[in-house]
Each structure stands twice: as C-alpha cells, then as structure tokens.
Design a protein around this motif. Structure first.
Motif, PDB file in Angstrom:
ATOM      1  N   HIS A   4       0.639  -1.155   0.035  1.00 16.25           N
ATOM      2  CA  HIS A   4       0.353   0.230   0.304  1.00 16.25           C
ATOM      3  C   HIS A   4       0.697   1.714  -0.228  1.00 16.25           C
ATOM      4  O   HIS A   4       1.758   1.240   0.335  1.00 16.25           O
ATOM      5  CB  HIS A   4      -0.834  -0.341   0.928  1.00 16.25           C
ATOM      6  CG  HIS A   4      -1.306   1.175   1.442  1.00 16.25           C
ATOM      7  ND1 HIS A   4      -2.410   1.775   0.253  1.00 16.25           N
ATOM      8  CD2 HIS A   4      -1.304   1.913   2.446  1.00 16.25           C
ATOM      9  CE1 HIS A   4      -2.633   3.106   1.139  1.00 16.25           C
ATOM     10  NE2 HIS A   4      -2.607   3.388   2.148  1.00 16.25           N
ATOM     11  N   HIS A   5       0.443   1.931  -0.862  1.00 14.62           N
ATOM     12  CA  HIS A   5       1.040   3.610  -1.160  1.00 14.62           C
ATOM     13  C   HIS A   5       0.387   4.185  -0.403  1.00 14.62           C
ATOM     14  O   HIS A   5      -0.483   4.658  -1.184  1.00 14.62           O
ATOM     15  CB  HIS A   5       1.665   3.523  -2.410  1.00 14.62           C
ATOM     16  CG  HIS A   5       3.171   2.252  -2.272  1.00 14.62           C
ATOM     17  ND1 HIS A   5       3.311   1.522  -3.665  1.00 14.62           N
ATOM     18  CD2 HIS A   5       4.798   3.040  -2.022  1.00 14.62           C
ATOM     19  CE1 HIS A   5       4.078   1.279  -3.349  1.00 14.62           C
ATOM     20  NE2 HIS A   5       5.269   1.750  -2.574  1.00 14.62           N
ATOM     21  N   ALA A   6       0.648   5.458   0.114  1.00 14.98           N
ATOM     22  CA  ALA A   6      -0.258   6.502   0.367  1.00 14.98           C
ATOM     23  C   ALA A   6      -0.529   6.845  -0.630  1.00 14.98           C
ATOM     24  O   ALA A   6       0.130   7.152  -1.639  1.00 14.98           O
ATOM     25  CB  ALA A   6       0.685   7.287   1.038  1.00 14.98           C
ATOM     26  N   GLU A  10      -3.169  11.956   2.110  1.00 15.94           N
ATOM     27  CA  GLU A  10      -4.043  10.579   3.014  1.00 15.94           C
ATOM     28  C   GLU A  10      -2.557  10.674   4.504  1.00 15.94           C
ATOM     29  O   GLU A  10      -1.255  11.063   4.488  1.00 15.94           O
ATOM     30  CB  GLU A  10      -3.297   9.547   2.286  1.00 15.94           C
ATOM     31  CG  GLU A  10      -3.777   8.150   3.571  1.00 15.94           C
ATOM     32  CD  GLU A  10      -3.152   7.163   3.331  1.00 15.94           C
ATOM     33  OE1 GLU A  10      -3.104   6.022   3.683  1.00 15.94           O
ATOM     34  OE2 GLU A  10      -3.316   6.620   2.171  1.00 15.94           O
ATOM     35  N   ILE A  12      -0.254   9.706   7.284  1.00 15.43           N
ATOM     36  CA  ILE A  12      -0.058   8.208   8.008  1.00 15.43           C
ATOM     37  C   ILE A  12       0.684   8.325   9.041  1.00 15.43           C
ATOM     38  O   ILE A  12       1.250   9.606   9.297  1.00 15.43           O
ATOM     39  CB  ILE A  12       1.681   7.858   6.806  1.00 15.43           C
ATOM     40  CG1 ILE A  12       0.837   7.433   5.204  1.00 15.43           C
ATOM     41  CG2 ILE A  12       2.088   7.029   7.259  1.00 15.43           C
ATOM     42  CD1 ILE A  12       0.300   6.722   5.327  1.00 15.43           C
ATOM     43  N   ASP A  13       0.673   7.134  10.217  1.00 17.29           N
ATOM     44  CA  ASP A  13       1.245   7.045  11.242  1.00 17.29           C
ATOM     45  C   ASP A  13       2.652   6.366  11.147  1.00 17.29           C
ATOM     46  O   ASP A  13       2.258   5.400  11.042  1.00 17.29           O
ATOM     47  CB  ASP A  13      -0.255   6.659  12.087  1.00 17.29           C
ATOM     48  CG  ASP A  13       0.515   6.515  13.149  1.00 17.29           C
ATOM     49  OD1 ASP A  13       1.354   6.820  14.133  1.00 17.29           O
ATOM     50  OD2 ASP A  13      -0.389   5.979  13.921  1.00 17.29           O
ATOM     51  N   THR A  27       8.258  -0.248   5.504  1.00 11.86           N
ATOM     52  CA  THR A  27       7.160  -0.181   4.771  1.00 11.86           C
ATOM     53  C   THR A  27       7.527   0.868   3.872  1.00 11.86           C
ATOM     54  O   THR A  27       8.103   2.306   4.670  1.00 11.86           O
ATOM     55  CB  THR A  27       5.803  -0.381   5.752  1.00 11.86           C
ATOM     56  OG1 THR A  27       6.537  -0.683   7.164  1.00 11.86           O
ATOM     57  CG2 THR A  27       5.030   0.213   5.216  1.00 11.86           C
ATOM     58  N   ILE A  29       6.604   4.140   2.050  1.00 15.10           N
ATOM     59  CA  ILE A  29       4.874   4.870   2.325  1.00 15.10           C
ATOM     60  C   ILE A  29       4.007   5.631   1.158  1.00 15.10           C
ATOM     61  O   ILE A  29       3.527   5.669   0.861  1.00 15.10           O
ATOM     62  CB  ILE A  29       5.353   6.315   3.557  1.00 15.10           C
ATOM     63  CG1 ILE A  29       5.906   5.149   4.814  1.00 15.10           C
ATOM     64  CG2 ILE A  29       4.615   6.930   4.229  1.00 15.10           C
ATOM     65  CD1 ILE A  29       6.809   6.489   5.691  1.00 15.10           C
ATOM     66  N   ARG A  39       9.156   4.219   5.677  1.00 20.68           N
ATOM     67  CA  ARG A  39      10.094   3.874   6.712  1.00 20.68           C
ATOM     68  C   ARG A  39      10.086   2.496   7.167  1.00 20.68           C
ATOM     69  O   ARG A  39      10.468   1.621   7.198  1.00 20.68           O
ATOM     70  CB  ARG A  39       8.341   3.585   8.049  1.00 20.68           C
ATOM     71  CG  ARG A  39       8.295   3.470   9.464  1.00 20.68           C
ATOM     72  CD  ARG A  39       7.315   3.420  10.163  1.00 20.68           C
ATOM     73  NE  ARG A  39       7.065   2.980  11.653  1.00 20.68           N
ATOM     74  CZ  ARG A  39       7.751   2.021  12.486  1.00 20.68           C
ATOM     75  NH1 ARG A  39       7.510   0.708  11.074  1.00 20.68           N
ATOM     76  NH2 ARG A  39       7.509   2.230  13.723  1.00 20.68           N
TER      77      ARG A  39
END
Length: 115
Positions: A4-6, A10, A12-13, A27, A29, A39
């Motif tokens: 999943h890419h933002a 969106e 992101i946490d 991950t 982002i 990340r």
C-alpha cells in the motif's frame, strides 16, 4: 500482494511502538517518479551493507540509534537527528539500537543524463 502506498492527502502514522524483528518490517510509504518515502526499521545488530542510490537521500532517525558509514568515516545518528546525502554517496547503516528511520529519496530527472 502489492504494498500500500499513500495517496495524496492521506495521513500516515509514524508513531513509535516497540520494535521487534519478528513483527516490524520496513514499509514503503509513497513512491512517485520523483520521490520515495520509506519507514525503515533497523533492528539492533543489523547491517545494511554499503550501497548507493542515484538520488539524494535524507535519513531522519525517529527512534533508536544507528551508525552511518560514509566512506572512511562513521557517524552516529540518534533519535530526532537528520542527515542529508548527495545522490550517489556510498553509505552503510548498522543498528546500534533497535531503530526506526524515515528515509526519503529524491530521484534525479529521467532526462538528467541527456546532455
């Protein structure tokens, strides 16, 4: 399974949570033709061997501490510290502590080699 890419806008946490090599993974982002944000999880004792990327990068240490190998020198990057590396700069990363970094890569334009 695709990562999943933002999407634009969106939220992101990037909040900190206990790091476990079994449960935590780096991950992606977001990735575009010009930019990528990751990340990056570096558990204690993990070595990312010397490498280079064509684009400029930044590393923002969110948590922990890493050693950044830069040719003949080694720099420590701790929580809340940030570093910029020019495109093509050879570097390595070693986890001194369980660490989380925000890696950004700025890719050179596709036509940069045309001239």
């Amino acid at each position: 399974m695709a990562l999943h890419h933002a999407t634009s806008g969106e939220v992101i946490d990037l909040s900190l949570r206990p790091i476990s090599a079994e449960t935590e993974h780096s991950t992606a982002i977001v990735k575009t033709d010009q930019f990528e944000a990751i990340r990056l999880v570096i558990p204690r004792g993990t070595d990312m061997p010397q490498h280079q990327v064509p684009g400029s990068i930044t590393l923002h240490c969110l948590e922990g501490r890493v050693q950044l190998g830069l040719g003949e020198t080694v720099a420590e990057l701790g929580a809340h510290q940030w570093v910029y590396l020019e495109g093509g700069a050879a570097h390595s990363v070693k986890g001194v502590e369980d660490s989380v970094l925000l890696l950004t890569i700025l890719f050179p334009p596709a036509d940069a080699s045309i001239g």
